[in-house]
Design a protein around this motif. Structure first.
Motif, short mmCIF file in Angstrom:
data_model
loop_
_atom_site.label_atom_id
_atom_site.label_comp_id
_atom_site.label_asym_id
_atom_site.label_seq_id
_atom_site.Cartn_x
_atom_site.Cartn_y
_atom_site.Cartn_z
N GLY A 85 0.83 -1.24 0.20
CA GLY A 85 0.05 0.00 -0.06
C GLY A 85 0.80 1.41 0.11
N ARG A 86 2.02 1.12 0.45
CA ARG A 86 2.89 2.57 0.41
C ARG A 86 3.70 2.76 -0.78
N ILE A 87 3.45 1.58 -1.86
CA ILE A 87 4.30 1.94 -3.02
C ILE A 87 3.19 2.31 -3.94
N SER A 88 3.33 3.56 -4.27
CA SER A 88 2.47 4.37 -5.40
C SER A 88 2.98 3.98 -6.93
N SER A 89 4.13 3.78 -7.15
CA SER A 89 4.70 3.56 -8.59
C SER A 89 5.91 2.90 -8.67
N VAL A 90 6.30 2.09 -9.85
CA VAL A 90 7.13 1.42 -10.05
C VAL A 90 8.06 1.96 -11.29
N GLY A 91 9.25 2.22 -11.26
CA GLY A 91 9.71 2.73 -12.51
C GLY A 91 11.12 2.50 -12.90
N VAL A 92 11.58 2.72 -13.95
CA VAL A 92 13.40 2.63 -14.04
C VAL A 92 14.04 4.24 -14.56
N GLU A 93 15.33 4.24 -13.98
CA GLU A 93 15.78 5.45 -14.52
C GLU A 93 16.94 5.08 -15.53
N ILE A 94 16.57 5.72 -16.80
CA ILE A 94 17.36 5.72 -18.04
C ILE A 94 18.25 6.91 -17.96
N LEU A 95 19.64 6.58 -17.85
CA LEU A 95 20.66 7.74 -18.32
C LEU A 95 20.62 7.97 -19.63
N VAL A 96 20.53 9.00 -20.18
CA VAL A 96 20.87 9.43 -21.71
C VAL A 96 21.82 10.57 -21.84
N ASP A 97 22.68 10.79 -20.76
CA ASP A 97 23.81 11.78 -20.85
C ASP A 97 24.70 11.59 -21.93
N GLY A 98 24.80 12.86 -22.73
CA GLY A 98 25.69 12.58 -23.88
C GLY A 98 25.40 11.80 -24.98
#
Length: 509
Positions: free
Chosen positions: A173-186
């Motif tokens: 119940g405490r988890i609102s969303s799940v995602g992934v972080e994608i690094l696009v730097d440069g």
């Protein structure tokens, strides 16, 4: 006091050492019993019993160890270690009414050294249970960093778009969303990689995953697709004509260029996006015309380029009503082209009225000096002609729509302004009666003809010496001719029978 402590100091030290060794000997000989203690890990067995019942559990206080105590001889203490024991709880013994289970202890090694049974503290532990929840979460993409200049992330593709979490209801119940972080730097080209799912609360704060929560996918494979970004100008083509009395004065658009993403080789070849004239048509417009256009409809290669952001542009075709203004201009300002050196050129009017059409605000700034009048006189022979003007030098937005009639008198210089050749006077003896022909009166006698020809006047409707036809009935008499010819011309026309001589046509055509 100091003397008491330091007196016979060496004897005192020797006494302490001897006493220690005596105590050690006594202990070794007597080998007394002592209580040994060990802190060991608390294991949990048969937890699947609760899991199969749809329950998640937690040891109250998050206890993970218990303290063991036992009786042992002093000399045997060094032979017993924590690894010689095992402590565990069996969830098959879980009793919901009390919510507790007993702690079991097993002696694995060196049991012979123990004088009594081992005691565990605590002897029982409390178990908290709650329902297990399974929930699906759509994976959200969190892009971090900035790609290389002139490139844009077109899309990020994930091999999975959803994950399933299973765990205690309070935790899920405490988890609102799940995602992934994608690094696009440069980045300046397509790129693939692996990311680990992260969990967020309702405020977007990252959460640490409770060990009781399981996830069906632990790694997410992704691919980043980049496209070339370029600002491309818009070109608008306008067709048609505004209604009579109105003028198209220009356009306004909410944007003049758009950001286009596409394949590098395709986007780099496009210099402009053209909006065709069929879209912006002015026919019969008597007021501003507003047109909303989706620029994406006019991309030259829709398969390989797109407009990712706002592609709508509003174009206003501005239409204004025309006004007219009359200006009086001196005929002295007429520039004559093709003048004959042997002729004088005079006008029957000192001033003519020129009517100019344009926008009212522009007409208010117009001055007569802004208008340049020109007239081609290269084909005008001796006689009276209608003035035909052309206008040069007018600023854009002005048009001369009319000017008042005036006439041009052309006469030979050798007899002064308006003068007629003396040869014309001496030829009066050869004149004859005028005669009718095809509704036109003409000069009949050969002498009169010769006289008029020498003055550049036209006889029988044909031009002689650059003159123009004499239409019968336009002057009709010498007195009328005298209004345009002075001096010798008036005398010549009076002495001769001029009934058949007509005024020269003023039109140079």
């Amino acid at each position: 006091m100091k003397e008491i402590l330091t007196r016979n100091l060496s004897l005192k030290i020797v006494s302490v050492v001897i006493a220690f060794f005596v105590w050690m000997a006594v202990v070794y000989v007597s080998d007394p019993q002592v209580t040994g203690r060990q802190e060991i890990t608390l294991e949990v067995v048969n937890d699947d019993v609760l899991t199969k019942a749809g329950l998640a559990y937690e040891v109250e206080g998050k206890r993970t160890t218990v303290s063991l105590s036992y009786r042992i001889h002093t000399r045997d203490r060094v032979n017993v270690a924590a690894s010689d024991f095992r402590a565990y709880i069996d969830l098959a013994d879980y009793y919901p009414a009390t919510g507790t289970v007993p702690v079991y202890v097993e002696v694995l090694n060196n049991k012979s050294y123990l004088l009594e049974s081992v005691t565990a503290r605590p002897a029982v532990v409390r178990i908290k249970t709650e329902q297990i929840q399974k929930k699906d979460f759509d994976l959200e993409i969190h892009q971090t960093g900035k790609q290389a200049d002139e490139y844009e992330v077109e899309q990020i593709l994930l091999d999975e778009d959803m994950v399933t979490l299973e765990g205690p209801e309070s935790v899920i119940g405490r988890i609102s969303s799940v995602g992934v972080e994608i690094l696009v730097d440069g980045l300046y080209a397509d790129f693939s990689g692996v990311a680990v799912p992260k969990f967020y609360d309702a405020n977007g704060n990252e959460l640490s995953l409770d060990p009781r929560v399981t996830i069906n996918i632990s790694e997410i494979h992704y691919t980043v697709k980049l496209m070339k970004r370029r600002q491309i100008p818009l070109e608008f083509e306008v067709s048609g004509h505004a209604a009579d009395g109105y003028r198209y004065v220009g356009m306004e658009s909410t944007i003049t260029e758009v950001t286009v993403l596409g394949v590098d080789a395709v986007v780099s070849m496009v210099d402009a996006i053209k909006i065709p004239a069929s879209v912006l048509n002015l026919d019969d417009a008597s007021e501003d015309k507003v047109v909303t256009i989706d620029v994406e409809d006019y991309l030259p290669d829709k398969a390989n380029m797109s407009i990712p952001w706002n592609s709508q542009v509003t174009v206003t075709l501005k239409v204004r009503q025309l006004s007219r203004r009359e200006l009086e201009i001196s005929t002295n300002r007429i520039i004559r082209e093709g003048e004959q050196d042997e002729n004088y050129y005079d006008y029957d009017e000192d001033v003519i009225t020129v009517t100019v059409e344009g926008l009212q605000e522009d007409l208010d700034t117009l001055d007569a000096s802004d208008i340049v009048m020109e007239m081609d006189v290269s084909r005008l022979g001796v006689g009276n002609h209608r003035g035909v003007l052309t206008f040069e030098g007018l600023r854009d937005g002005f048009e001369v729509v009319n000017y008042s009639n005036f006439r041009v008198l052309v006469s030979p210089k050798e007899y002064g302004p308006g003068g007629i050749s003396s040869e014309a006077e001496s030829s009066q003896e050869d004149s004859s009666n005028s005669q009718q022909g095809d509704g036109r009166q003409t000069a009949g006698a050969s002498g009169e003809t010769a006289a008029l020809e020498s003055s550049g006047v036209t006889v029988h409707g044909e031009s002689v010496s650059g003159g123009w036809p004499l239409e019968g009935g336009q002057l009709g008499a010498a007195s009328e001719a005298g209004a345009f010819y002075n001096g010798a011309a008036e005398e010549f026309l009076t002495e001769h029978n001029t009934e058949g001589i007509a005024e020269t046509e003023g039109n140079s055509q």
